[in-house]
Write an enzyme that holds these catalytic residues in place. Structure first.
Site, PDB file in Angstrom:
ATOM      1  N   ASP A   5       0.838  -1.203   0.000  1.00 34.86           N
ATOM      2  CA  ASP A   5       0.000   0.000   0.000  1.00 34.86           C
ATOM      3  C   ASP A   5       0.877   1.259   0.000  1.00 34.86           C
ATOM      4  OD1 ASP A   5      -2.349   1.486   0.038  1.00 34.86           O
ATOM      5  OD2 ASP A   5      -3.269   0.273   1.610  1.00 34.86           O
ATOM      6  N   ASP A  34     -10.334   2.725  -3.344  1.00 39.63           N
ATOM      7  CA  ASP A  34     -10.869   1.427  -2.926  1.00 39.63           C
ATOM      8  C   ASP A  34     -12.303   1.199  -3.405  1.00 39.63           C
ATOM      9  OD1 ASP A  34      -8.532   1.102  -1.547  1.00 39.63           O
ATOM     10  OD2 ASP A  34      -9.435   1.105   0.448  1.00 39.63           O
TER      11      ASP A  34
END
Ligand code: NAG
Ligand code: NAG
Ligand code: NAG
Length: 432
Positions: A171, A232
């Site tokens: 990430d 997301d």
């Protein structure tokens, strides 16, 4: 166009190149990360969208992020046909870690929720014929605030390799500068390589880069096996639609970056959860196949309807997603709230998805001229058309000059497969 040795290009070649330019847009270098992995889009399961950062195993023992959850999912991936159709990587997302590194500076799993440790979990997952994915962050902390890998890339890569991890989702939270972000993503790629273990490298580099500057996809492809471009996914039609809109709006930049070894990642499949209607689930499955997307389900395999399971395990649609040619599809046209997407497949076949984005009324008819598909060649001189979704139906033989009529529910998709007629009938002979 490059001039070779001052000689003129033959006319045929020039014409071919200008035709190709219609599809190829920006052409990055062909080089993918050289680890031999993700030659087709990665398939598996990832905990985030469904289980998020649930760490409360006292109140919610069945849905907290713990080794039990992953062992149960591993059992089901093995026993319920998921592995058989290709879902292979069982992946942990954020919130698996203890709040501190150990005394030797290594990441460690939360001792309450993963009492046996990740090495034990990976042995278990491997014993089921599956692979294990894990999560870390390029910056100072993970998005949920657990220890980040900044300054620890080598040791973290070695730790994951020691544990027998097969995929790293890396990430991009908590970086100070875009340079730090880019350097970190590159560094971790090299650190993983140095371990000598085959580890799929899943990046979010372009997603965190876009607000500052346009990512260089040629470069990203050299370091990552797939990369997230957009925020997301949520369990909603709004979210699925926004991902499709982003992808079509940026297709001149991103489509040509995809190919064997490196893929655009539009995020998890949320099929089998709560937010999408049946038609919207069909749309997600069809369009994730058109986009050559990694297929990471995020759902609860212990509680999933037969209908959702059948859709996620649809072998014809998975075959399109996994087509060995490895070219990502794109939006061909949009008119009157109908989108037509197409994707070139191996053996001169094409996949075509017709999406009805009108959120009012009933099923709508849409007629497509076959000559307009696949740069005019998808059905030339003729083709066999099969509707794969919503229901597999052989539509039959069509000539180049003919039309195919579809009927699409609101927010639903009709997915078609076109096979070159001449090739198909000669196929058996060619094999001899
Ligand atoms: C590391 O990179 C080299 C050169 O790019 C490649 O040949 C090798 O297979 C890679 N190793 C792993 C484990 O990815
Ligand atoms: C993108 O990266 C490639 C490979 O590193 C490099 O050759 C190219 O010059 C870069 N392009 C831009 C526009 O910076
Ligand atoms: C379909 O196959 C035939 C015979 O193999 C070939 O001549 C024709 O060009 C093919 N069509 C396309 C669109 O490639």
């Amino acid at each position: 166009m490059r001039l070779t040795g001052g000689r003129l290009q033959p006319l045929g070649c020039v014409l071919a190149l200008s035709l190709m330019a219609l599809v190829l847009w920006e052409i990055p270098g062909a080089w993918a990360l050289d680890n031999g992995l993700a030659m087709t889009p990665t398939m598996g399961w990832l905990h985030w969208e469904r289980f998020m950062c649930n760490t409360d195993c006292t109140e919610e023992p069945d849905s907290c992020i713990s080794e039990n959850l992953f062992m149960q999912m591993a059992d089901l991936m093995d026993s319920d046909g998921w592995k058989e159709v290709g879902y292979e990587y069982l992946c942990i997302d954020d919130c698996w870690m203890a709040p501190q590194r150990d005394s030797k500076g290594r990441l460690q799993a939360d001792p309450k929720r993963f009492p046996s440790g990740i090495r034990h979990l990976s042995n278990y997952v491997h014993s089921k014929g599956l692979k294990l994915g894990i999560y870390a962050d390029v910056g100072k902390k993970t998005c949920a605030g657990y220890p980040g890998s900044l300054g620890h890339y080598d040791i973290d890569a070695e730790t994951f390799a020691d544990w027998g991890v097969d995929l790293l989702k890396f990430d991009g939270c908590h970086c100070d500068t875009v340079e730090q972000l880019a350097d970190g993503y590159k560094h971790m790629s090299l650190s993983l390589n140095k371990t000598g273990r085959s580890i799929v490298y899943s990046c979010e580099w372009p997603l965190y880069m876009w607000p500052f500057k346009k990512p260089n996809y040629t470069e990203i492809r050299q370091y990552c096996n797939h990369w997230r471009n957009f925020g997301d996914i949520y369990d909603s039609w709004q979210s699925v639609k926004s991902i499709l809109d982003w992808t079509s709006s940026n297709q001149r930049t991103v489509v040509s970056a995809a190919g064997p070894g490196g893929w655009n990642d539009p995020d998890m499949l949320v099929i089998g959860n709560f937010g999408l209607s049946w038609d919207q689930q069909i749309t997600q499955m069809a369009l994730w196949a058109i986009m050559a997307a990694p297929l990471f389900m995020s759902n609860d395999l212990r509680h999933i309807s037969l209908q959702a399971k059948t859709l996620l395990q649809n072998k014809d649609v998975i075959a399109i997603n996994q087509d060995p040619l490895g070219k990502q599809g794109y939006l061909l046209r949009k008119e009157d709230n109908i989108e037509v997407w197409e994707r070139p497949l191996s053996k001169l076949a094409w996949a075509v998805a017709v999406v009805n984005l009108q959120e009012i009324g009933g099923p709508r008819s849409y007629t497509i001229s076959l000559a307009s598909l696949g740069q005019g060649v998808a059905c030339n001189p003729a083709c066999h058309i099969t509707e794969l979704l919503p229901v597999k139906t052989k539509l039959g033989f069509y000539e180049w000059t003919s039309f195919v009529k579809t009927r699409i529910n609101p927010t639903g998709t009709v997915l078609l497969q076109l096979k070159n007629f001449t090739t198909e009938t000669n196929g058996a002979k060619d094999l001899k």
